[in-house]
Each structure stands twice: as structure tokens, then as C-alpha cells.
Write an enzyme that holds these catalytic residues in place. Sequence first.
Site, PDB file in Angstrom:
ATOM      1  N   SER A   8      34.188  21.751 -42.929  1.00 49.44           N
ATOM      2  CA  SER A   8      33.609  20.772 -43.849  1.00 49.44           C
ATOM      3  C   SER A   8      34.665  20.205 -44.780  1.00 49.44           C
ATOM      4  O   SER A   8      35.285  20.945 -45.552  1.00 49.44           O
ATOM      5  CB  SER A   8      32.499  21.420 -44.676  1.00 49.44           C
ATOM      6  N   HIS A  31      33.131  18.168 -40.143  1.00 50.67           N
ATOM      7  CA  HIS A  31      31.840  18.029 -40.812  1.00 50.67           C
ATOM      8  C   HIS A  31      32.004  17.186 -42.071  1.00 50.67           C
ATOM      9  O   HIS A  31      32.808  17.518 -42.949  1.00 50.67           O
ATOM     10  CB  HIS A  31      31.300  19.419 -41.160  1.00 50.67           C
ATOM     11  N   ASP A  33      30.096  15.699 -45.272  1.00 48.25           N
ATOM     12  CA  ASP A  33      28.907  15.793 -46.130  1.00 48.25           C
ATOM     13  C   ASP A  33      28.732  14.512 -46.931  1.00 48.25           C
ATOM     14  O   ASP A  33      29.558  14.190 -47.785  1.00 48.25           O
ATOM     15  CB  ASP A  33      29.037  16.988 -47.081  1.00 48.25           C
ATOM     16  N   MET A  35      26.495  12.692 -49.641  1.00 50.14           N
ATOM     17  CA  MET A  35      25.507  12.987 -50.691  1.00 50.14           C
ATOM     18  C   MET A  35      25.355  11.772 -51.596  1.00 50.14           C
ATOM     19  O   MET A  35      26.338  11.116 -51.934  1.00 50.14           O
ATOM     20  CB  MET A  35      25.948  14.199 -51.514  1.00 50.14           C
ATOM     21  N   HIS A  64      26.632  14.851 -41.957  1.00 53.14           N
ATOM     22  CA  HIS A  64      25.433  15.495 -42.505  1.00 53.14           C
ATOM     23  C   HIS A  64      24.963  14.668 -43.694  1.00 53.14           C
ATOM     24  O   HIS A  64      25.583  14.678 -44.757  1.00 53.14           O
ATOM     25  CB  HIS A  64      25.790  16.933 -42.913  1.00 53.14           C
ATOM     26  N   MET A  66      22.852  14.069 -46.632  1.00 52.38           N
ATOM     27  CA  MET A  66      21.992  14.629 -47.666  1.00 52.38           C
ATOM     28  C   MET A  66      21.623  13.488 -48.606  1.00 52.38           C
ATOM     29  O   MET A  66      22.077  13.402 -49.750  1.00 52.38           O
ATOM     30  CB  MET A  66      22.719  15.767 -48.388  1.00 52.38           C
ATOM     31  N   MET A 135      20.057  25.127 -43.091  1.00 50.24           N
ATOM     32  CA  MET A 135      20.889  25.285 -44.280  1.00 50.24           C
ATOM     33  C   MET A 135      20.806  26.735 -44.762  1.00 50.24           C
ATOM     34  O   MET A 135      19.710  27.274 -44.950  1.00 50.24           O
ATOM     35  CB  MET A 135      20.426  24.345 -45.390  1.00 50.24           C
ATOM     36  N   PHE A 141      26.217  21.355 -52.962  1.00 49.70           N
ATOM     37  CA  PHE A 141      27.534  21.773 -53.450  1.00 49.70           C
ATOM     38  C   PHE A 141      28.171  22.746 -52.467  1.00 49.70           C
ATOM     39  O   PHE A 141      27.478  23.561 -51.855  1.00 49.70           O
ATOM     40  CB  PHE A 141      27.419  22.446 -54.824  1.00 49.70           C
ATOM     41  N   GLY A 142      29.491  22.668 -52.340  1.00 52.09           N
ATOM     42  CA  GLY A 142      30.228  23.614 -51.522  1.00 52.09           C
ATOM     43  C   GLY A 142      30.489  24.898 -52.290  1.00 52.09           C
ATOM     44  O   GLY A 142      30.294  24.981 -53.504  1.00 52.09           O
ATOM     45  N   GLY A 143      30.936  25.925 -51.569  1.00 51.57           N
ATOM     46  CA  GLY A 143      31.360  27.161 -52.196  1.00 51.57           C
ATOM     47  C   GLY A 143      30.250  28.095 -52.626  1.00 51.57           C
ATOM     48  O   GLY A 143      30.503  29.057 -53.362  1.00 51.57           O
ATOM     49  N   ASP A 173      24.980  26.033 -41.973  1.00 47.05           N
ATOM     50  CA  ASP A 173      25.864  25.407 -42.949  1.00 47.05           C
ATOM     51  C   ASP A 173      25.585  26.009 -44.315  1.00 47.05           C
ATOM     52  O   ASP A 173      24.463  25.927 -44.820  1.00 47.05           O
ATOM     53  CB  ASP A 173      25.596  23.896 -42.959  1.00 47.05           C
ATOM     54  N   GLY A 174      26.615  26.622 -44.900  1.00 44.91           N
ATOM     55  CA  GLY A 174      26.503  27.165 -46.246  1.00 44.91           C
ATOM     56  C   GLY A 174      26.934  28.609 -46.321  1.00 44.91           C
ATOM     57  O   GLY A 174      26.269  29.484 -45.791  1.00 44.91           O
ATOM     58  N   GLY A 175      28.072  28.847 -46.950  1.00 47.20           N
ATOM     59  CA  GLY A 175      28.549  30.219 -47.121  1.00 47.20           C
ATOM     60  C   GLY A 175      29.027  30.881 -45.844  1.00 47.20           C
ATOM     61  O   GLY A 175      29.148  32.111 -45.799  1.00 47.20           O
ATOM     62  N   GLY A 195      33.427  25.496 -44.929  1.00 45.13           N
ATOM     63  CA  GLY A 195      34.200  24.678 -45.848  1.00 45.13           C
ATOM     64  C   GLY A 195      35.332  25.441 -46.490  1.00 45.13           C
ATOM     65  O   GLY A 195      36.473  25.410 -46.030  1.00 45.13           O
ATOM     66  N   SER A 196      35.022  26.175 -47.543  1.00 44.50           N
ATOM     67  CA  SER A 196      36.073  26.898 -48.265  1.00 44.50           C
ATOM     68  C   SER A 196      36.718  27.984 -47.413  1.00 44.50           C
ATOM     69  O   SER A 196      37.895  28.317 -47.609  1.00 44.50           O
ATOM     70  CB  SER A 196      35.505  27.509 -49.557  1.00 44.50           C
TER      71      SER A 196
END
Length: 228
Positions: A8, A31, A33, A35, A64, A66, A135, A141-143, A173-175, A195-196
Site C-alpha cells: 500500500s 495498492h 488508497d 480517500m 481501493h 474509500m 477490511m 488510516f494506515g498503521g 487489508d489492515g495491519g 503498508g507499513s
Amino acid sequence: MAVQISPSILSADFARLAEEAKAVEGADWLHVDVMDNHFVPNLTLGVPVVESLSRATDTPLDCHLMIDDPDRWAPQYVEAGAGSVTFHVEAAAAPVRLAREIRAKGARASMALKPATPIEPYEDLLPELDMLLIMTVEPGFGGQAFLDIMLPKIRRTRELISKHGLELWLQVDGGVSDATIERCAEAGADVFVAGSAVYGAKDPAQAVLSLRAKAEETISSAAWACNH
């Protein structure tokens, strides 16, 4: 089942997006994002940046959205160069029509569900899709920390995909990180947004390889994959 990794760029350096895209050229997707500060409380990027990115990298773009009113905006992201476009079912007025329009324009159609949105009401829509995104954090938000309470939902979704004999990708997607990707893979996911975990690493390309290896090893012995 083929594992796919989609780094991401939300966690990348926005001043160096072309270079950041090249840093993960071993990934399956990039990816993106999008928003709008309405559907989610954050504002990122839009069609012009996607157009520029599509010219700057050979890695296909996984957009993606959002955003509110994806029925209006999603087709423009296909025209901008996205190879896959994900809309949120919570925001779509006519998800089947939108999925068909995205496909007709030449991209893969994907539908996303926020953590509190159940999969069961949308079972009949699954054949209209190329990918479903669960999700594993609240979008915006990322991270954020991975929500383990989403694992049963991933399992139920995989069961529905298998029930209907669909070749439907299941994305999370997420964490997603080295610490969580195995749980996602065991539950039934085969496409992983990170992402991170990628862009926060010293070597993003190596981070992609590490995530892929962990997911592949898990899926090779996962009950859902063995029964596929």
C-alpha cells in the site's frame, strides 16, 4: 492457490511515489488508497495521481476507493489505468451494476466490506466479483493494529466462495505484517495488502518476499486450500 502481495502506497513517501513503486516491483499489485474525507475521515489522492502512477510503473494498480458515490467515480479509475478497482458496498447504490461496469471497462471488479459489515447478505453478489476485500481495520488510516475478530469473517467468506465454486480472490487489508499474515492465510485470504510492513522496512522488496513466503507456507497446508 496463488499468493498475491499488494503493497500500500499509503505508507510510502508521497513525494517519491514513482521511486517507491519501483522499490516493490516484485509485488503482484500496487495498492492505491483513495480517500475523500467523506466516506472516511482522511484525504489522500485521486484520478490524476493514479494516471501518473500507471505510467511510472509496470506493476498493476489495485485501487481501493474509500469514497462516497463510487457508482459515479469508480469507472474513471479504470480509465486512469487501474487493473483492479475496489468499491465499498456501504457506499455503492447499485453494486452489481457497478461491478459489471468496471469489468466491461477492462478491470477486475472488487467489493470491500468494513469490519462491521457482514458478508452473508451479499452472498448472491459474489459471482459478479473478481475479488472481495475484508477490511481488518477500520478504513481511513494506515498503521492501525490488526483486528483478530475479523478472522471468523474471513473464514465464513472463504466458505461461501468454496460453496459456490468461485475463482474469487479474497483480499485482506489492515495491519497485515509478518506477525499477522499467517493467521489471515490460514483463515482463507490469498491476497494481502501491506503498508507499513513493506514501506516501513529497510528493504521493501525483501519485505514483500518475506510476506509472500510466510503466506505460501501457511496456505500450502491450510484446510481450505487443500479442499479447493
